[in-house]
Design a protein around this motif. Structure first.
Motif, PDB file in Angstrom:
ATOM      1  N   UNK A   1      31.025 -27.692  -1.245  1.00 49.17           N
ATOM      2  CA  UNK A   1      31.338 -28.913  -1.976  1.00 49.17           C
ATOM      3  C   UNK A   1      30.356 -30.003  -1.578  1.00 49.17           C
ATOM      4  N   UNK A   2      30.210 -30.949  -2.476  1.00 49.22           N
ATOM      5  CA  UNK A   2      29.287 -32.045  -2.210  1.00 49.22           C
ATOM      6  C   UNK A   2      29.896 -33.351  -2.713  1.00 49.22           C
ATOM      7  N   UNK A   3      29.487 -34.412  -2.062  1.00 47.87           N
ATOM      8  CA  UNK A   3      29.891 -35.765  -2.451  1.00 47.87           C
ATOM      9  C   UNK A   3      28.644 -36.506  -2.907  1.00 47.87           C
ATOM     10  N   UNK A   4      28.695 -37.035  -4.132  1.00 50.91           N
ATOM     11  CA  UNK A   4      27.590 -37.819  -4.664  1.00 50.91           C
ATOM     12  C   UNK A   4      28.007 -39.283  -4.728  1.00 50.91           C
ATOM     13  N   UNK A   5      27.149 -40.133  -4.230  1.00 53.93           N
ATOM     14  CA  UNK A   5      27.401 -41.571  -4.289  1.00 53.93           C
ATOM     15  C   UNK A   5      26.255 -42.191  -5.097  1.00 53.93           C
ATOM     16  N   UNK A   6      26.629 -42.767  -6.246  1.00 51.46           N
ATOM     17  CA  UNK A   6      25.612 -43.350  -7.115  1.00 51.46           C
ATOM     18  C   UNK A   6      26.106 -44.676  -7.710  1.00 51.46           C
ATOM     19  N   UNK A   7      25.378 -45.778  -7.572  1.00 50.50           N
ATOM     20  CA  UNK A   7      24.225 -45.944  -6.690  1.00 50.50           C
ATOM     21  C   UNK A   7      24.679 -46.211  -5.264  1.00 50.50           C
ATOM     22  N   UNK A   8      23.873 -45.841  -4.312  1.00 47.06           N
ATOM     23  CA  UNK A   8      24.204 -46.085  -2.909  1.00 47.06           C
ATOM     24  C   UNK A   8      24.022 -47.559  -2.577  1.00 47.06           C
TER      25      UNK A   8
ATOM     26  N   UNK B   1      31.894 -44.826  -8.192  1.00 49.18           N
ATOM     27  CA  UNK B   1      30.550 -44.371  -7.754  1.00 49.18           C
ATOM     28  C   UNK B   1      30.584 -43.025  -7.043  1.00 49.18           C
ATOM     29  N   UNK B   2      31.777 -42.518  -6.792  1.00 54.43           N
ATOM     30  CA  UNK B   2      31.924 -41.293  -6.000  1.00 54.43           C
ATOM     31  C   UNK B   2      32.328 -40.113  -6.881  1.00 54.43           C
ATOM     32  N   UNK B   3      31.589 -39.006  -6.735  1.00 55.29           N
ATOM     33  CA  UNK B   3      31.910 -37.779  -7.447  1.00 55.29           C
ATOM     34  C   UNK B   3      31.876 -36.628  -6.457  1.00 55.29           C
ATOM     35  N   UNK B   4      32.891 -35.803  -6.494  1.00 61.62           N
ATOM     36  CA  UNK B   4      32.900 -34.607  -5.653  1.00 61.62           C
ATOM     37  C   UNK B   4      32.771 -33.391  -6.564  1.00 61.62           C
ATOM     38  N   UNK B   5      31.891 -32.475  -6.155  1.00 62.47           N
ATOM     39  CA  UNK B   5      31.668 -31.229  -6.875  1.00 62.47           C
ATOM     40  C   UNK B   5      32.109 -30.076  -5.997  1.00 62.47           C
ATOM     41  N   UNK B   6      32.776 -29.097  -6.592  1.00 56.81           N
ATOM     42  CA  UNK B   6      33.232 -27.925  -5.864  1.00 56.81           C
ATOM     43  C   UNK B   6      32.669 -26.667  -6.513  1.00 56.81           C
ATOM     44  N   UNK B   7      32.010 -25.855  -5.707  1.00 59.72           N
ATOM     45  CA  UNK B   7      31.486 -24.563  -6.151  1.00 59.72           C
ATOM     46  C   UNK B   7      32.200 -23.486  -5.344  1.00 59.72           C
ATOM     47  N   UNK B   8      33.251 -22.932  -5.934  1.00 59.03           N
ATOM     48  CA  UNK B   8      34.106 -21.991  -5.176  1.00 59.03           C
ATOM     49  C   UNK B   8      33.361 -20.704  -4.849  1.00 59.03           C
TER      50      UNK B   8
END
Lengths: 115, 116
Positions: B73-80, B61-68
């Motif tokens: 960076x952001x952490x997405x939790x789906x579904x919470x 359920x956890x995805x981390x995105x990195x925008x250098x």
């Protein structure tokens, strides 16, 4: 069952006394760290050690001392020189074998209260 | 000098919806980023990490995105889920910064509350 243990969970100290917090790991990790957490703040690094018999000051080392006589143990002494010792103390460890293995694993923490 | 910043001290989300936790950093030498979850009076638990050579890493359920380019960076939790309610810390490290590995710089944390 591998992990990091900290003892005790809660510790009370009279002002002016030194106190030692225990941290032990059986993960065979190279590096160990001590952090302090205060309410509403992130984790601040006190001391760290990458190898036995060697350690480095972190960002807030004043009033603290450490030793690393064994790979699995990294005790922290809070001395009477520490102005605001009441805090939650966290110990962590990590493998130092490449960038992606710098992940630190934490113990359960010790809450120190100075009376 | 706060090198890693989490500008939102708290976030409230409905169960089943997406939680997005954000983190900004200032030092372009950071090359490894982590997210930790922490319950009160417990040690942080490692959740997920990402190397600077990637822009996304997913684990359940956890995805981390990195925008250098944006140093973000952001952490997405789906579904919470209500059990996700905790304080989340982002952290960064960089071998080249300290001439040694292992040191992490932590953000201040974001308290996530997932309501049933």
């Amino acid at each position: 069952d591998g992990g990091i243990t900290q003892s005790p969970k809660y510790l009370f100290r009279k002002e002016g006394q030194n106190v030692t917090l225990s941290c032990e790991q059986n993960l065979n990790h190279d590096a160990m760290y001590w952090y302090r957490q205060d309410p509403g703040q992130g984790l601040r690094l006190i001391y760290y050690s990458q190898i036995v018999n060697d350690f480095q000051k972190g960002d807030i080392a004043e009033g603290y001392s450490v030793s690393r006589e064994k790979k699995e143990s990294f005790p922290l002494t809070v001395t009477s020189a520490q102005k605001n010792p009441t805090a939650f103390y966290l110990c962590a460890s990590s493998i130092l074998a490449g960038i992606e293995t710098d992940t630190q694993y934490f113990g359960p923490g010790t809450r120190l209260t100075v009376l | 000098d706060q090198q890693v910043k989490q500008n939102s001290p708290s976030l409230s989300v409905q169960e089943g919806r997406i939680s997005i936790l954000n983190c900004d950093y200032t030092n372009s030498m950071f090359d490894y980023f982590l997210w930790y979850k922490k319950y009160p009076a417990e040690g942080p638990t490692f959740l997920i990490s990402i190397s600077s050579i990637k822009d996304k890493n997913e684990d359940g359920r956890f995805t981390v995105f990195l925008n250098k380019s944006a140093k973000h960076l952001s952490l997405h939790i789906v579904p919470s889920q209500p059990g996700d309610s905790a304080v989340y810390f982002c952290a960064a490290s960089g071998w080249g910064i300290y001439n040694q590995g292992g040191k992490l710089i932590f953000g201040q944390g974001t308290e996530l509350s997932v309501k049933p």
